[in-house]
Design a protein around this motif. Structure first.
Motif, mmCIF file in Angstrom:
data_model
loop_
_atom_site.group_PDB
_atom_site.id
_atom_site.type_symbol
_atom_site.label_atom_id
_atom_site.label_comp_id
_atom_site.label_asym_id
_atom_site.label_seq_id
_atom_site.Cartn_x
_atom_site.Cartn_y
_atom_site.Cartn_z
ATOM 1 N N SER A 1 -41.072 96.066 -4.709
ATOM 2 C CA SER A 1 -40.965 94.613 -4.846
ATOM 3 C C SER A 1 -42.178 93.967 -4.199
ATOM 4 O O SER A 1 -42.818 94.548 -3.311
ATOM 5 N N PHE B 1 -41.999 89.921 -7.876
ATOM 6 C CA PHE B 1 -41.749 90.919 -8.913
ATOM 7 C C PHE B 1 -40.899 92.034 -8.320
ATOM 8 O O PHE B 1 -40.820 92.221 -7.106
ATOM 9 N N TYR C 1 -32.735 81.287 -15.031
ATOM 10 C CA TYR C 1 -33.072 80.224 -14.090
ATOM 11 C C TYR C 1 -31.945 80.100 -13.070
ATOM 12 O O TYR C 1 -30.766 80.039 -13.441
ATOM 13 N N THR D 1 -44.755 83.679 -6.225
ATOM 14 C CA THR D 1 -44.402 84.567 -7.331
ATOM 15 C C THR D 1 -43.829 85.850 -6.761
ATOM 16 O O THR D 1 -44.217 86.290 -5.663
ATOM 17 N N ALA E 1 -41.078 86.778 -11.400
ATOM 18 C CA ALA E 1 -40.431 85.475 -11.217
ATOM 19 C C ALA E 1 -41.362 84.501 -10.528
ATOM 20 O O ALA E 1 -42.297 84.881 -9.815
ATOM 21 N N LYS F 1 -37.039 83.658 -13.824
ATOM 22 C CA LYS F 1 -37.248 85.106 -13.810
ATOM 23 C C LYS F 1 -37.285 85.627 -15.240
ATOM 24 O O LYS F 1 -36.484 85.200 -16.087
ATOM 25 N N GLN G 1 -33.996 97.459 -12.799
ATOM 26 C CA GLN G 1 -34.613 96.133 -12.809
ATOM 27 C C GLN G 1 -36.102 96.273 -13.088
ATOM 28 O O GLN G 1 -36.741 97.231 -12.654
ATOM 29 N N THR H 1 -44.302 89.919 -3.377
ATOM 30 C CA THR H 1 -44.327 88.464 -3.378
ATOM 31 C C THR H 1 -45.716 87.973 -3.022
ATOM 32 O O THR H 1 -46.451 88.641 -2.279
ATOM 33 N N GLN I 1 -32.963 92.488 -15.897
ATOM 34 C CA GLN I 1 -32.342 91.938 -14.691
ATOM 35 C C GLN I 1 -30.826 91.954 -14.792
ATOM 36 O O GLN I 1 -30.251 92.111 -15.869
ATOM 37 N N TRP J 1 -38.784 92.958 -13.442
ATOM 38 C CA TRP J 1 -38.955 91.538 -13.732
ATOM 39 C C TRP J 1 -40.049 90.909 -12.870
ATOM 40 O O TRP J 1 -40.466 91.455 -11.855
ATOM 41 N N GLU K 1 -35.671 79.123 -9.233
ATOM 42 C CA GLU K 1 -36.375 80.361 -9.584
ATOM 43 C C GLU K 1 -36.243 80.646 -11.078
ATOM 44 O O GLU K 1 -35.145 80.605 -11.633
ATOM 45 N N ASP L 1 -40.891 81.179 -7.999
ATOM 46 C CA ASP L 1 -39.885 80.571 -7.135
ATOM 47 C C ASP L 1 -40.485 79.373 -6.404
ATOM 48 O O ASP L 1 -41.612 79.441 -5.893
#
Length: 355
Positions: free
Chosen positions: A67, A80, A164, A78, A108, A117, A104, A69, A121, A106, A115, A110
């Protein structure tokens, strides 16, 4: 494992630009147990006998993921995530839709607006059931068996999805999702949508969600994830210090098949900071044929050796009537299903490590 990345760019005579802080995290869970069940279904649904086996993911899925950010400034960032499920017993793919990053995948955006995405998911529908499930989707003796036995993975791992989630306003938060089937000339093929609304004031949580999915489309997953069904759920949670009491109702109305109504409830109690006890029961009735019904009960105990390592044991029983085939565990070859017209008891003991 977490690392921060800082970047500075120099473009000729242009002053240095300091980019926002980013982080990337590798995470995962490794979970293995010894499982016993008094009955195990064969390929035709008949009883193949007792099972004693090393089972993957007795308490929670074995998985790994990445993950990340990036802080874009002004409250905008942002995110993922890519996540894969695996079988610790044999190294194969498990607890996903059968694809490598089948849990998962994705990206996104935020911000103060909420958020947005896009990608593979979990739906607001399945997230709502998880929030009000007393055993929090344990892989043994839990509503997961009822869910999977009704609609496989439809609504859990949603491909081609856009969602959303709103910010929290007056203790309320909503979420909507649309998954596109991708079939040229036929928008309805494989189309899935879901919505949820949650109220949570810290002590009381109440949520509701809806799901509507069509079969077909271009989604290619080894385990079915576009079964046509309409789903509804209503759940509640009340916290008394370290004790949480939960209740949930779910309806799986499957096209051309069952119309399962599920009523469940239970407790989740931290007796000590390192000791958790949880138990629940779920009654399922097919309103198309009420002779088909089942009662699933389970109790779990978790002892935390550390923040990352947990020892656990679980016991459960499921009583099936008519053609109902609710399973006891989703951790072994009898995934999702049990033996119709019989009672099955079982237990497991295992270890879970998170990193």
């Amino acid at each position: 494992m977490k690392r921060s990345i800082f970047a500075v760019a120099l473009l000729g005579s242009v002053p240095a630009i300091s980019y926002a802080q980013s982080s990337v995290t590798l995470y995962g869970i490794v979970d293995a147990s010894i499982l016993y069940t008094s009955k195990t279904p064969n390929s035709s649904g008949q009883n193949a006998g007792k099972t004693i086996a090393l089972a993957d993911a007795g308490l929670s899925p074995s998985l790994f993921g990445i993950s990340g950010t990036e802080d874009l400034g002004g409250g905008l960032k942002t995110l993922f995530k890519i996540e894969s499920g695996f079988n610790v017993a044999n190294g194969g793919i498990n607890d996903s839709n059968g694809n490598f990053f089948g849990r998962q995948a994705w990206v996104a955006l935020d911000g103060n607006f909420g958020e947005v995405k896009a990608g593979l998911q979990f739906s607001p529908f399945v997230n709502s059931i998880w929030e009000s499930d007393a055993r929090e989707f344990a892989n043994f003796g839990d509503i997961q068996s009822i869910y999977g036995g009704s609609v496989f993975l439809t609504g859990v791992h949603n491909s081609n999805a856009i969602s959303y989630t709103s910010p929290k306003i007056a203790q309320l938060q909503g979420s909507v999702m649309l998954a596109l089937g991708g079939e040229a000339g036929n928008f309805q093929a494989g189309r899935q949508y879901a919505a949820s609304l949650k109220y949570d004031n810290g002590s009381l949580m109440v949520n509701a969600a809806f799901y509507d999915g069509n079969s077909g489309g271009t989604v290619n997953t080894p385990i079915p994830s576009t079964q046509a069904f309409i789903g509804r759920t209503l759940g509640a949670l009340y916290r008394f210090g370290t004790l949480a009491v939960k209740a949930v109702f779910v309806n799986f109305h499957v096209a051309g098949a069952a119309n399962n109504y599920v009523y469940g409830g239970g407790i989740d109690y931290f007796v000590l900071p390192q000791l958790n006890v949880n138990g629940a029961a779920w009654f399922t009735s097919d309103h198309n044929h009420t002779a088909n019904h089942s009662l699933l009960t389970a109790l779990g105990v978790e002892y935390f050796l550390s923040k990352r390592t947990t020892l656990y044991t679980q016991v459960g029983a499921v009583s099936n009537h008519g053609a109902a085939n609710t399973g006891l565990s989703v951790s072994y070859t009898g995934i999702f299903f049990g033996v119709p017209g019989t009672t099955t008891v079982g237990a497991d003991v295992g270890i879970r490590h998170a990193f």
